[in-house]
Design an enzyme around this catalytic site. Structure first.
Site, mmCIF file in Angstrom:
data_model
loop_
_atom_site.group_PDB
_atom_site.id
_atom_site.type_symbol
_atom_site.label_atom_id
_atom_site.label_comp_id
_atom_site.label_asym_id
_atom_site.label_seq_id
_atom_site.Cartn_x
_atom_site.Cartn_y
_atom_site.Cartn_z
ATOM 1 N N ALA A 165 0.958 -1.261 0.184
ATOM 2 C CA ALA A 165 -0.117 -0.146 -0.022
ATOM 3 C C ALA A 165 0.961 1.130 -0.201
ATOM 4 O O ALA A 165 2.088 1.237 0.580
ATOM 5 C CB ALA A 165 -0.953 0.100 1.296
ATOM 6 N N GLY A 189 0.776 -4.520 0.612
ATOM 7 C CA GLY A 189 -0.366 -5.228 -0.209
ATOM 8 C C GLY A 189 -0.353 -5.814 -1.618
ATOM 9 O O GLY A 189 -0.910 -6.431 -2.150
ATOM 10 N N GLU A 232 -0.253 -9.321 -0.925
ATOM 11 C CA GLU A 232 -1.372 -9.700 -0.538
ATOM 12 C C GLU A 232 -2.376 -10.071 -2.099
ATOM 13 O O GLU A 232 -3.212 -10.735 -2.143
ATOM 14 C CB GLU A 232 -2.088 -8.866 0.282
ATOM 15 C CG GLU A 232 -1.775 -9.080 1.777
ATOM 16 C CD GLU A 232 -2.241 -7.664 2.457
ATOM 17 O OE1 GLU A 232 -1.796 -6.585 2.167
ATOM 18 O OE2 GLU A 232 -2.598 -8.077 3.504
ATOM 19 N N GLU A 278 4.195 -5.058 7.462
ATOM 20 C CA GLU A 278 3.206 -4.366 7.999
ATOM 21 C C GLU A 278 3.674 -3.895 9.674
ATOM 22 O O GLU A 278 3.708 -2.948 10.342
ATOM 23 C CB GLU A 278 1.800 -4.712 8.094
ATOM 24 C CG GLU A 278 1.404 -4.199 6.589
ATOM 25 C CD GLU A 278 1.352 -5.478 5.515
ATOM 26 O OE1 GLU A 278 2.280 -6.623 5.970
ATOM 27 O OE2 GLU A 278 0.548 -5.507 4.766
HETATM 28 N N1 CO8 Z 1 4.475 3.294 -0.335
HETATM 29 C C1 CO8 Z 1 4.862 4.508 -0.876
HETATM 30 N N2 CO8 Z 1 6.080 4.617 -1.484
HETATM 31 C C2 CO8 Z 1 7.027 3.667 -1.435
HETATM 32 C C3 CO8 Z 1 6.922 2.380 -0.944
HETATM 33 C C4 CO8 Z 1 5.360 2.225 -0.276
HETATM 34 N N3 CO8 Z 1 4.779 1.058 0.038
HETATM 35 N N4 CO8 Z 1 7.617 1.575 -0.953
HETATM 36 C C5 CO8 Z 1 8.670 2.201 -1.930
HETATM 37 N N5 CO8 Z 1 8.167 3.613 -1.860
HETATM 38 C C6 CO8 Z 1 9.004 4.852 -2.603
HETATM 39 C C7 CO8 Z 1 9.948 5.174 -1.741
HETATM 40 O O1 CO8 Z 1 9.493 6.084 -0.759
HETATM 41 C C8 CO8 Z 1 11.084 5.828 -2.816
HETATM 42 O O2 CO8 Z 1 10.480 6.986 -3.106
HETATM 43 P P1 CO8 Z 1 11.227 8.425 -3.360
HETATM 44 O O3 CO8 Z 1 12.591 8.117 -4.372
HETATM 45 O O4 CO8 Z 1 10.464 9.507 -3.698
HETATM 46 O O5 CO8 Z 1 11.927 8.598 -1.680
HETATM 47 C C9 CO8 Z 1 10.976 4.989 -3.851
HETATM 48 O O6 CO8 Z 1 9.751 4.141 -3.655
HETATM 49 C C10 CO8 Z 1 12.163 3.815 -3.974
HETATM 50 O O7 CO8 Z 1 11.994 3.184 -2.583
HETATM 51 P P2 CO8 Z 1 13.385 3.095 -1.799
HETATM 52 O O8 CO8 Z 1 14.359 4.240 -2.055
HETATM 53 O O9 CO8 Z 1 12.920 2.877 -0.329
HETATM 54 O O10 CO8 Z 1 13.896 1.869 -2.372
HETATM 55 P P3 CO8 Z 1 15.106 0.726 -1.802
HETATM 56 O O11 CO8 Z 1 15.495 -0.134 -2.635
HETATM 57 O O12 CO8 Z 1 15.914 1.493 -0.859
HETATM 58 O O13 CO8 Z 1 13.903 -0.218 -0.889
HETATM 59 C C11 CO8 Z 1 12.160 -1.532 -0.334
HETATM 60 C C12 CO8 Z 1 12.897 -0.751 -1.202
HETATM 61 C C13 CO8 Z 1 12.844 -2.320 0.862
HETATM 62 C C14 CO8 Z 1 10.728 -2.021 -1.094
HETATM 63 C C15 CO8 Z 1 11.658 -0.130 0.777
HETATM 64 O O14 CO8 Z 1 10.948 0.784 -0.110
HETATM 65 C C16 CO8 Z 1 10.211 -0.537 1.716
HETATM 66 O O15 CO8 Z 1 10.813 -1.013 2.739
HETATM 67 N N6 CO8 Z 1 9.067 -0.178 1.226
HETATM 68 C C17 CO8 Z 1 8.008 -0.329 2.034
HETATM 69 C C18 CO8 Z 1 7.502 -1.942 2.109
HETATM 70 C C19 CO8 Z 1 6.321 -1.791 3.084
HETATM 71 O O16 CO8 Z 1 6.309 -1.303 4.020
HETATM 72 N N7 CO8 Z 1 5.185 -2.151 2.562
HETATM 73 C C20 CO8 Z 1 3.827 -2.389 3.205
HETATM 74 C C21 CO8 Z 1 3.218 -1.318 3.288
HETATM 75 S S1 CO8 Z 1 1.712 -1.514 4.340
HETATM 76 C C22 CO8 Z 1 0.634 -2.259 3.426
HETATM 77 O O17 CO8 Z 1 0.826 -2.813 2.328
HETATM 78 C C23 CO8 Z 1 -0.692 -2.577 4.103
HETATM 79 C C24 CO8 Z 1 -1.783 -3.230 2.923
HETATM 80 C C25 CO8 Z 1 -3.324 -3.098 3.592
HETATM 81 C C26 CO8 Z 1 -3.434 -1.531 3.893
HETATM 82 C C27 CO8 Z 1 -4.996 -1.114 4.065
HETATM 83 C C28 CO8 Z 1 -5.209 0.334 3.452
HETATM 84 C C29 CO8 Z 1 -6.396 1.040 3.955
#
Ligand code: CO8
Length: 256
Positions: free
Chosen positions: A63, A108, A111, A131
């Protein structure tokens, strides 16, 4: 559908999550786009739908975390329920679905992949439900589908540690069905052709019967199997399949 591409390659509908700068994170709009794309695919003559992510880094990083902050309680519930319902459509979708996991599949994204009939992954794929690290728990079906796919103990360990599962482990524990060598889409289409050659009615009935196994007692499941099996016998495809066996020729299924 600005952040999503729906294309056609041979018998496959391909849905590409297309926000590569945000690692294809699921904005609320993107979830709505997926729902709209499924509406379109549902009435097409595609024989399977393949999901993948644009670029070579991510299937979907989950998400969009930037959108998750500051939601009111009712908006939170509404968006979670919409996401769950959208992904749940794949359970009874008229054609099978395959998640082509070509990089990160977190939260997500994982999922969405778990809701597909099958998951296949490139060797560099990394999966997980992180999460817990955000102080959250999965909300798009992860707590329900992961244990059904890989068992309760493994699912609990992955969800409660938030750790990353590499492609090789995912294959070993049955989370993905195959590791894709060479061109990922070509290899995914070759994987999907192991079942798209069969009739859609039998494929749907088999899928429904197997999904019931995760939800019912053995007795109820066997009853459901008997009913679904009886339905399969009523199809023209079943007559054709059995006649082709007797005639020693390849069957020509017509999806009826
Ligand atoms: N949301 C928004 N932006 C994201 C996300 C995300 N989930 N993941 C990555 N990005 C963005 C980063 O902010 C970054 O943007 P910017 O260049 O503008 O700063 C760009 O993508 C590249 O990401 P990184 O620089 O972080 O890249 P890395 O190679 O260093 O890391 C990772 C890659 C490991 C994937 C890292 O980006 C990360 O940990 N991302 C988050 C993963 C995460 O926690 N996902 C779970 C989210 S919660 C969820 O999914 C709940 C679902 C149900 C929700 C119900 C909703 C109502």
């Amino acid at each position: 559908m600005a952040d999503l591409e729906l294309t056609r390659r041979e018998e496959f509908a391909i849905i590409t999550l297309n926000r590569p700068k945000a690692l294809n994170a699921l904005s609320f709009q993107l979830v709505r786009d997926i729902a709209a794309a499924l509406d379109e695919v549902e009435t097409s003559d595609a024989r399977a739908v393949l999901f993948t992510g644009a670029g070579d880094r991510a299937f979907c990083a989950g998400a969009d975390i930037k959108e998750l902050t500051g939601l009111t309680l009712s908006n939170q519930k509404r968006t979670t329920t919409f996401g769950q319902r959208t992904f749940a459509r794949l359970d009874s979708f008229p054609i099978p679905s395959v998640a082509v996991i070509n990089g990160y599949a977190f939260g997500g994204g994982m999922e969405l992949a778990s809701a597909c009939t099958f998951r296949v992954a490139t060797p560099n794929a990394k999966m997980g439900l992180p999460e817990i690290k955000l102080g959250l728990i999965p909300g798009y079906g992860g707590t329900q589908r992961l244990p059904r796919l890989i068992g309760q103990a493994r699912a609990l360990e992955i969800i409660m540690s938030g750790r990353t599962v590499e492609a090789s482990e995912a294959e070993r524990i049955g989370l993905v069905s195959a590791i894709l060598e060479g061109d990922a889409m070509d290899a995914a289409m070759a994987f999907a052709r192991t079942f798209t050659c069969y009739g859609l009615p039998a494929l749907s009935l088999a899928r429904e019967a197997v999904l019931r196994a995760g939800e019912t007692s053995l007795d109820e499941g066997l009853n459901a199997e008997a009913d679904l099996n009886t339905l399969a016998f009523q199809t023209e495809d079943a007559k054709e399949g059995m006649a082709a066996f007797t005639d020693k020729r390849p069957a020509v299924f017509k999806d009826v």
